[in-house]
Design an enzyme around this catalytic site. Sequence first.
Site, PDB file in Angstrom:
ATOM      1  CG  LEU A 199      -8.461  17.354 -31.195  1.00 34.59           C
ATOM      2  CD1 LEU A 199      -8.013  16.081 -30.478  1.00 34.59           C
ATOM      3  CD2 LEU A 199      -7.330  17.875 -32.084  1.00 34.59           C
ATOM      4  CG  HIS A 200     -13.676  19.025 -36.743  1.00 31.96           C
ATOM      5  ND1 HIS A 200     -13.152  20.228 -36.354  1.00 31.96           N
ATOM      6  CD2 HIS A 200     -14.011  19.172 -38.044  1.00 31.96           C
ATOM      7  CE1 HIS A 200     -13.176  21.067 -37.368  1.00 31.96           C
ATOM      8  NE2 HIS A 200     -13.687  20.468 -38.417  1.00 31.96           N
ATOM      9  NE  ARG A 201      -9.430  21.394 -40.005  1.00 29.67           N
ATOM     10  CZ  ARG A 201     -10.432  21.886 -40.700  1.00 29.67           C
ATOM     11  NH1 ARG A 201     -10.973  21.181 -41.668  1.00 29.67           N
ATOM     12  NH2 ARG A 201     -10.894  23.080 -40.448  1.00 29.67           N
TER      13      ARG A 201
END
Length: 350
Positions: A199-201
């Site tokens: 998860l990085h957005r």
Amino acid sequence: MRILSVVGARPQFVKLAPIAHALEGRAEHVIVHTGQHYDELMSDVFFRDLGIPRPDENLAVGSGSHGAQTGAMLAGLEIVFERYRPDWILVYGDTNSTLAAAIAAVKIHLPVAHLEAGLRSFNRQMPEEHNRVLTDHASDLLLAPTEAAMRHLADEGLAEKGLLVGDVMTDVLYSIRDSVDAAPVPEGVRPGDYYIATLHRPDNTDDPERLRAIIDQLAGLSRPVLLLTHPRLARLAGEAGLKLTRGAVRSVAPLPYPDLVSAVMKSAGVVTDSGGLQKEAFLLRVPCTTVRSETEWVETVELGWNVLVGADVAALRDVVARPAPAPTDAAPYGGGNAAEVVADALLSGG
Ligand code: UD1
């Protein structure tokens, strides 16, 4: 012929690898790293593992707001471009490094080729969507990975500059897949009995309530979840006082590329908001759940291997645990020779 590649962020190093190999001995290839990603695990390890030559220039721009980061790159790249005056500037994907390079090049009348042209999410909240639209419209040669991307280019009046080349990430993945087949699964999990998550957005990481809801869902899964934690996620979870390792979730460092491919291949499924990983899961025939409302890689969804979970994450746990999709031998991303096609196109002048 002199071709200058501009890269800066993790997925671009992966795309650069097959291009660097395809250009070897055929052109002078100058590699410029903007320094957008700078951690050992976010940058250096990719150059080493994928056999990419060391960058000729590194602007060491680092992190910052979109404007500050893109602006610093723009100013630095202009100087580098003037020094090398290449026959082509090759830009990759949709990051701030891509947009900065495209603008710097057109301002001084150097031809730009955009690799991964024509992808669209139609979500203007994503920085990547501005970056890819603006880059496509600034470029002279649009190297598209899929038929869908070619259609988007045509819809925007760019058909004449478009060339369907296939997907270069498929090239890298296929070249690595067999060599990691026999590698062990990550420590503490059993083959086929764990999930890989990333998860990085900003959409998922920047709102503490949403981030907490996503981690809650992952924590309730019946198999261990290895959460490969991007520095942005680590920082924001820390600021929100949110513990990432809990329930089924184990937060671990990002993986080098061969280890990632190996870990995904042997997993029961992938949960991600990354663009590349959705496609890699599909190519390895591992079911994927994408924590977004839309995707650029629509083929993965149409073929049943990727399910989107967008605004409402309450269903995430059940979607991840769904039955396996129907097998398919569809190859919407080409056969693994896209970089050769790109090299031929650049060397013949586009
Ligand atoms: C960028 C790209 C995104 C791509 C992703 C891959 C843009 C707008 N986004 O997002 O399209 O999918 O890379 O990972 O270009 N940080 C570190 N060390 C690093 C890099 C980043 O600590 O080596 C931290 C910093 O706190 C930074 C944050 O991560 O502010 C975000 O980094 P940034 O490069 O701005 O965007 P990404 O989220 O990585």
